[in-house]
Design a protein around this motif. Structure first.
Motif, PDB file in Angstrom:
ATOM      1  N   SER A  27       0.802  -1.232   0.000  1.00  9.90           N
ATOM      2  CA  SER A  27       0.000   0.000   0.000  1.00  9.90           C
ATOM      3  C   SER A  27       0.827   1.270   0.000  1.00  9.90           C
ATOM      4  N   MET A 249      -5.656  -5.934 -17.175  1.00 11.62           N
ATOM      5  CA  MET A 249      -4.509  -6.029 -16.267  1.00 11.62           C
ATOM      6  C   MET A 249      -4.510  -7.411 -15.615  1.00 11.62           C
TER       7      MET A 249
ATOM      8  N   SER B 313     -10.204   3.395 -17.305  1.00  7.68           N
ATOM      9  CA  SER B 313     -10.753   2.206 -16.652  1.00  7.68           C
ATOM     10  C   SER B 313      -9.642   1.363 -16.031  1.00  7.68           C
ATOM     11  N   GLN B 314      -8.431   1.443 -16.586  1.00  6.14           N
ATOM     12  CA  GLN B 314      -7.323   0.722 -15.956  1.00  6.14           C
ATOM     13  C   GLN B 314      -7.015   1.312 -14.579  1.00  6.14           C
ATOM     14  N   THR B 315      -6.882   2.630 -14.531  1.00  7.69           N
ATOM     15  CA  THR B 315      -6.635   3.270 -13.241  1.00  7.69           C
ATOM     16  C   THR B 315      -7.795   2.991 -12.277  1.00  7.69           C
ATOM     17  N   THR B 317      -9.976   0.529 -12.162  1.00 12.22           N
ATOM     18  CA  THR B 317     -10.034  -0.848 -11.678  1.00 12.22           C
ATOM     19  C   THR B 317      -9.015  -1.084 -10.569  1.00 12.22           C
ATOM     20  N   LEU B 318      -7.814  -0.535 -10.774  1.00 12.18           N
ATOM     21  CA  LEU B 318      -6.765  -0.686  -9.765  1.00 12.18           C
ATOM     22  C   LEU B 318      -7.168  -0.014  -8.452  1.00 12.18           C
ATOM     23  N   ILE B 319      -7.724   1.175  -8.545  1.00  9.80           N
ATOM     24  CA  ILE B 319      -8.089   1.925  -7.333  1.00  9.80           C
ATOM     25  C   ILE B 319      -9.290   1.281  -6.643  1.00  9.80           C
ATOM     26  N   ARG B 321     -10.138  -1.865  -6.629  1.00  5.04           N
ATOM     27  CA  ARG B 321      -9.652  -3.035  -5.897  1.00  5.04           C
ATOM     28  C   ARG B 321      -8.915  -2.611  -4.625  1.00  5.04           C
ATOM     29  N   GLY B 322      -8.064  -1.591  -4.765  1.00  8.82           N
ATOM     30  CA  GLY B 322      -7.330  -1.099  -3.599  1.00  8.82           C
ATOM     31  C   GLY B 322      -8.262  -0.617  -2.499  1.00  8.82           C
ATOM     32  N   GLN B 327      -6.427  -1.007   0.776  1.00 10.08           N
ATOM     33  CA  GLN B 327      -5.060  -0.584   0.480  1.00 10.08           C
ATOM     34  C   GLN B 327      -4.987   0.858   0.013  1.00 10.08           C
ATOM     35  N   VAL B 328      -6.108   1.416  -0.399  1.00  9.63           N
ATOM     36  CA  VAL B 328      -6.116   2.822  -0.785  1.00  9.63           C
ATOM     37  C   VAL B 328      -6.764   3.607   0.348  1.00  9.63           C
ATOM     38  N   LEU B 336      -0.602   8.066  -4.957  1.00 12.34           N
ATOM     39  CA  LEU B 336      -1.190   7.296  -6.056  1.00 12.34           C
ATOM     40  C   LEU B 336      -1.492   8.201  -7.241  1.00 12.34           C
TER      41      LEU B 336
END
Lengths: 430, 430
Positions: A27, A249, B313-315, B317-319, B321-322, B327-328, B336
């Protein structure tokens, strides 16, 4: 002062369990991640690495001093090495392998004979095993010695080490010492094969009501067991793969991977998308003359593509989940197609009419309303067909439909939408 | 003949476990589903219903004869009723509640005081509990009587029924009978609260290495335990919710729901999308004059929007999930943002140049190449910003970013893309 503060923070971090430390390391940005890693007590490092995702883990592996590794590997076990091996350079895998004792080396070699999507790769080798003629008294003696985590059964094997049956530990406690264990065996316990696909096998473990299921090879030799912790981790990874795949991804993507690496990972997906976008543009280009004369078509164009894309992605998502859970098969594809066509037909008609009316009032042109109405209907129905067929065909070709389904589907709905809309426009409006 | 065949098929189906029968019922169209349901032995029906998703389950509930229910509910337990209650009409919930014994009614009432996203709603009440002063001998006696599924510990409580400590059953087996259990307790076992959020608590159970964790109320009174089967089901549902949410559906969506219901479920999402598509079109409409003069802009327009959408959408999806995995947080949002801006910058520059060059050769016009190059760069950077902020803000507003994030993000990238591209086109090309 600030050094004391840092020390206190570090103590607080170190007091947490391995998963919590791993999550924390994932994180934070790379710099604090590396400095935390330096300060982490050596004896914790291997356990923490095992709990991390590949991408952030590899950053820490790269930053670890060469001399440190033999200390880190001093207590490594086969299961840990299996988890780490894809992140380690070959020479470190060799180094770790050399630290395993003979028994663990055998386990490691056995496991690597299976792919990482097979159950055989993820076995637990801590087993309670007794011969088929053992009695309750033998079972009790075994249990008193040492029971591994997530183990609620004793496996019975015959003289050729072939798996024969399972006895629940709890049935042993209540029974007289002289009773043969074969009288207490479970009738309906699923037995996994080393070559079974790991997600489905893991779901079987979760559902079984047992803490682990036995795993055998083709000759019914007992290889080990798949316990519920490993099964749950495999299923969580499966789902994460699905979620991340929709954006091109993988589940190991690091929140704070170095910019160059992250940009490279994502560039491929952007490139593939760009090819499909150019393809769509090329089709639009075929209608340049029409667009020049009826500029309203250019204004409304994205609506047609977008409605098709959304409708298609709904069908796609449903089918991809069904395929992953084994609910979509050859037997029901046709029936699904019919149902999705009907749903697409209903929504197609409703939204086509609404959009047609709005477009008519916007541009005060009946024909524009008619053209977009027909194009929307056509595209939503096409989206339903593609939403079923694209994932089913990809699955048959052993390509992951969660990853490539959406990009193919969007290409179809974009092109069908633009061509239908601009083609009808050319027919009706020129 | 065909009646024999049907009988054989039915026998084969009935011989499978509840989850398998539930999966099968979900996998077939409504007609065979209903006829299978009619033929299913009465004593299996409740267990199978419990294992099904809400939507297909409700079809079967609606099709069940009114007189049948009291037989179906004759052995119902609190946990089963909790699972089914949202699918049952109120009068059937009352009927089922009346069939529970006093103890089970208490469990049911206790559980319904918690929301279904809280641990307290999903407890198992089969516990091994002993007073704090119990000895190994008492533990062994308790274990010999009856050990519930997925239970590897005995909970110790004080005189006020407050939770005090946990002893692993395996530590009891190896110890002399007169040893007090307090000498064998586990030091670092996480204790859950009834009000804890269920997904995170379930992850704690999966990681704990225990088959279940104790759950207490605000006064530390022992309420029950969350076992690893329930935890795994909750986590699987959490992930399915995420996967389905990306297409605006919920995890209970039925493969074969009736067309009207399915069309209605999906129409909302299509409607929301239509509003955003009209908004984007309205912005395009501002540039009608430009489009009329430079038709190349209309042809290339979708490329700008699409590249922004994919990058965003890539960013996102990552956020998302985080955020879901904790984790975010506030602490790392800024870092980030910086990292995603850098990744967006790198990919923005690369793809902007490539697309610019291609557009230049396609339309043999340097300025068109420059305009699309700048628009792509601008939109990919905007996508990175929106990809971080949209989910973080939605999460702060307690709106599920997995569900609404993508539609908001696409709106942003569409509008920014179209306005940047057509605006720059107006400046440079007219």
């Amino acid at each position: 002062n600030s050094t004391d503060d840092t020390g206190a923070v570090l103590d607080a971090i170190v007091s947490q369990d391995d998963v919590a430390v791993a999550t924390l390391l994932e994180s934070v940005p790379v710099e604090p991640r590396l400095s935390l890693w330096q300060d982490l007590p050596s004896e914790r490092k291997l356990d923490v690495l095992v709990e991390m995702r590949s991408d952030p883990r590899e950053i820490l592996i790269d930053a670890t001093e060469e001399e440190e590794w033999s200390a880190l590997f001093s207590d490594i076990e086969a299961e840990e090495l299996l988890e780490l091996m894809d992140s380690l350079p070959n020479r470190l895998v060799d180094l770790a392998y050399a630290e395993l004792d003979a028994q663990q080396q055998t386990f490691f070699r056995e496991a690597t004979q299976f792919n990482d999507d097979q159950v055989g790769h993820w076995l637990t080798h801590d087993l309670l095993v007794l011969p088929l003629n053992a009695k309750v008294r033998d079972g009790l003696r075994l249990i008193r010695r040492n029971v591994p985590r997530h183990c609620d059964t004793i496996f019975l094997v015959n003289r050729s080490a072939q798996f024969s049956a399972v006895v629940r530990m709890t049935r042993i406690f209540g029974s007289p010492e002289h009773v043969p264990l074969v009288e207490l065996i479970e009738e309906n316990i699923p037995v996994l094969k080393g070559t079974d696909e790991s997600t489905n096998a893991s779901l079987q473990v979760q559902r079984s009501g047992f803490a682990a299921l036995p795993v055998v090879d083709d000759n019914n030799k007992l290889l080990g067991r798949l316990d519920i912790t490993s099964a749950s981790e495999l299923i969580n990874e499966f789902y994460e793969r699905q979620v991340m795949a929709t954006a091109g991804m993988d589940e190991d993507e690091d929140l704070f991977s170095p910019v160059a690496k992250s940009a490279r990972n994502r560039a491929v997906w952007l490139g593939i998308n760009l090819l499909t976008a150019f393809l769509a543009s090329w089709f639009i280009g075929l209608f340049e003359a029409t667009l020049q004369q009826v500029v309203a078509l250019a204004v409304l164009m994205p609506i047609v593509a977008s409605m098709g894309g959304i409708a298609g992605s709904q069908t796609l998502t449903l089918i991809v989940r069904g395929l992953a859970l084994g609910q979509v098969t050859k037997a029901n594809t046709r029936a699904l197609m019919v149902k999705e066509l009907k749903v697409g037909g209903v929504n197609g008609v409703i939204w086509a009419l609404i959009i047609g009316v709005v477009a008519y009032f916007w541009f005060t042109d009946v024909l524009i309303g008619v053209v977009i109405c027909l194009a929307i209907l056509f595209n939503i129905v096409a989206a339903a067909i593609a939403g079923v067929f694209v994932p089913v065909i990809l699955d048959k070709l052993k390509i992951d439909p969660a990853l490539s389904g959406s990009v193919i589907l969007t290409t179809v709905t974009d092109i069908v939408g633009f061509v239908a809309f601009l083609g009808l426009g050319t027919l009706f409006l020129l």
